[in-house]
Write a protein that holds these residues in place. Structure first.
Motif, PDB file in Angstrom:
ATOM      1  N   LEU A  49     -12.660  -1.593   4.499  1.00 45.47           N
ATOM      2  CA  LEU A  49     -11.989  -2.319   5.581  1.00 45.47           C
ATOM      3  C   LEU A  49     -10.668  -2.918   5.118  1.00 45.47           C
ATOM      4  CD1 LEU A  49     -14.941  -4.093   7.407  1.00 45.47           C
ATOM      5  CD2 LEU A  49     -13.518  -2.230   8.266  1.00 45.47           C
ATOM      6  N   ALA A  50     -10.639  -3.427   3.886  1.00 45.78           N
ATOM      7  CA  ALA A  50      -9.388  -3.984   3.365  1.00 45.78           C
ATOM      8  C   ALA A  50      -8.321  -2.907   3.225  1.00 45.78           C
ATOM      9  CB  ALA A  50      -9.649  -4.659   2.025  1.00 45.78           C
ATOM     10  N   VAL A  51      -8.708  -1.735   2.766  1.00 45.84           N
ATOM     11  CA  VAL A  51      -7.747  -0.633   2.628  1.00 45.84           C
ATOM     12  C   VAL A  51      -7.236  -0.193   3.995  1.00 45.84           C
ATOM     13  CG1 VAL A  51      -7.525   1.795   1.962  1.00 45.84           C
ATOM     14  CG2 VAL A  51      -8.608   0.162   0.415  1.00 45.84           C
ATOM     15  N   VAL A  52      -8.134  -0.061   4.959  1.00 45.79           N
ATOM     16  CA  VAL A  52      -7.716   0.379   6.300  1.00 45.79           C
ATOM     17  C   VAL A  52      -6.811  -0.664   6.949  1.00 45.79           C
ATOM     18  CG1 VAL A  52      -8.552   0.967   8.602  1.00 45.79           C
ATOM     19  CG2 VAL A  52      -9.699   1.882   6.604  1.00 45.79           C
ATOM     20  N   VAL A  53      -7.075  -1.943   6.714  1.00 48.36           N
ATOM     21  CA  VAL A  53      -6.206  -2.990   7.257  1.00 48.36           C
ATOM     22  C   VAL A  53      -4.809  -2.855   6.669  1.00 48.36           C
ATOM     23  CG1 VAL A  53      -5.763  -5.475   7.149  1.00 48.36           C
ATOM     24  CG2 VAL A  53      -7.976  -4.644   7.893  1.00 48.36           C
ATOM     25  N   LEU A  54      -4.725  -2.662   5.344  1.00 45.35           N
ATOM     26  CA  LEU A  54      -3.412  -2.554   4.708  1.00 45.35           C
ATOM     27  C   LEU A  54      -2.674  -1.283   5.116  1.00 45.35           C
ATOM     28  CD1 LEU A  54      -4.216  -3.917   1.150  1.00 45.35           C
ATOM     29  CD2 LEU A  54      -2.986  -5.051   3.001  1.00 45.35           C
ATOM     30  N   VAL A  55      -3.397  -0.226   5.399  1.00 41.76           N
ATOM     31  CA  VAL A  55      -2.742   1.018   5.842  1.00 41.76           C
ATOM     32  C   VAL A  55      -2.353   0.932   7.311  1.00 41.76           C
ATOM     33  CG1 VAL A  55      -3.187   3.474   6.269  1.00 41.76           C
ATOM     34  CG2 VAL A  55      -3.809   2.455   4.088  1.00 41.76           C
ATOM     35  N   SER A  56      -3.116   0.207   8.116  1.00 38.59           N
ATOM     36  CA  SER A  56      -2.844   0.161   9.550  1.00 38.59           C
ATOM     37  C   SER A  56      -1.571  -0.611   9.894  1.00 38.59           C
ATOM     38  CB  SER A  56      -4.028  -0.435  10.302  1.00 38.59           C
ATOM     39  OG  SER A  56      -4.147  -1.818  10.040  1.00 38.59           O
ATOM     40  N   ILE A  57      -1.180  -1.553   9.070  1.00 35.94           N
ATOM     41  CA  ILE A  57       0.024  -2.337   9.371  1.00 35.94           C
ATOM     42  C   ILE A  57       1.284  -1.470   9.321  1.00 35.94           C
ATOM     43  CG2 ILE A  57       1.445  -4.281   8.609  1.00 35.94           C
ATOM     44  CD1 ILE A  57      -1.210  -5.634   7.748  1.00 35.94           C
ATOM     45  N   PRO A  58       1.566  -0.752   8.218  1.00 44.59           N
ATOM     46  CA  PRO A  58       2.760   0.103   8.253  1.00 44.59           C
ATOM     47  C   PRO A  58       2.626   1.277   9.226  1.00 44.59           C
ATOM     48  CG  PRO A  58       1.669   0.298   6.134  1.00 44.59           C
ATOM     49  CD  PRO A  58       0.972  -0.777   6.889  1.00 44.59           C
ATOM     50  N   ALA A  59       1.405   1.759   9.440  1.00 36.56           N
ATOM     51  CA  ALA A  59       1.231   2.849  10.409  1.00 36.56           C
ATOM     52  C   ALA A  59       1.592   2.372  11.810  1.00 36.56           C
ATOM     53  CB  ALA A  59      -0.196   3.365  10.366  1.00 36.56           C
ATOM     54  N   ALA A  60       1.206   1.155  12.153  1.00 39.76           N
ATOM     55  CA  ALA A  60       1.557   0.610  13.468  1.00 39.76           C
ATOM     56  C   ALA A  60       3.059   0.399  13.585  1.00 39.76           C
ATOM     57  CB  ALA A  60       0.809  -0.695  13.710  1.00 39.76           C
ATOM     58  N   LEU A  61       3.683  -0.078  12.520  1.00 40.35           N
ATOM     59  CA  LEU A  61       5.140  -0.262  12.553  1.00 40.35           C
ATOM     60  C   LEU A  61       5.873   1.067  12.719  1.00 40.35           C
ATOM     61  CD1 LEU A  61       5.612  -2.969   9.799  1.00 40.35           C
ATOM     62  CD2 LEU A  61       5.859  -3.250  12.264  1.00 40.35           C
ATOM     63  N   LEU A  62       5.433   2.082  11.984  1.00 41.65           N
ATOM     64  CA  LEU A  62       6.067   3.401  12.112  1.00 41.65           C
ATOM     65  C   LEU A  62       5.835   4.007  13.493  1.00 41.65           C
ATOM     66  CD1 LEU A  62       5.344   4.927   8.606  1.00 41.65           C
ATOM     67  CD2 LEU A  62       7.543   4.186   9.518  1.00 41.65           C
TER      68      LEU A  62
END
Length: 99
Positions: A49-62
């Motif tokens: 969950l921590a990894v997915v949270v950290l990946v989801s932030i730049p993915a949402a920005l892009l």
């Protein structure tokens, strides 16, 4: 030219990330709490969950940047998909030796 699939993919990605964050806010604690019998599994789920949270932030920005840059214009030209010519056989791909 306008490619509507890029905009739609970015919009879909934002929806998926939004649903993930909503689930994270409302229901992820119940998932981790249900794993109280196995601390190893609870640690793995917490790490995932921590990894997915950290990946989801730049993915949402892009995805948001892509939506802004490829926003559909009313006067734009839509590039249709090329389905091929009607009557074409598929022999060009596998040849006539395939059984």
């Amino acid at each position: 030219m306008h490619y509507p699939l890029r905009y739609r993919r970015a919009r879909s990605l934002l929806w998926v990330i939004g649903l993930f964050w909503l689930w994270l806010w409302l229901g992820s604690a119940a998932l981790i709490g249900a794993l109280h019998d196995s601390p190893v599994h609870a640690v793995l789920v917490t790490y995932a969950l921590a990894v997915v949270v950290l990946v989801s932030i730049p993915a949402a920005l892009l995805a948001a940047i892509r939506m802004v840059l490829t926003h559909p214009r009313r006067g734009g030209v839509v590039v249709p998909l090329n389905p091929g010519r009607p009557g074409d056989s598929a022999h060009w791909w596998y040849g006539e030796k395939a059984s």
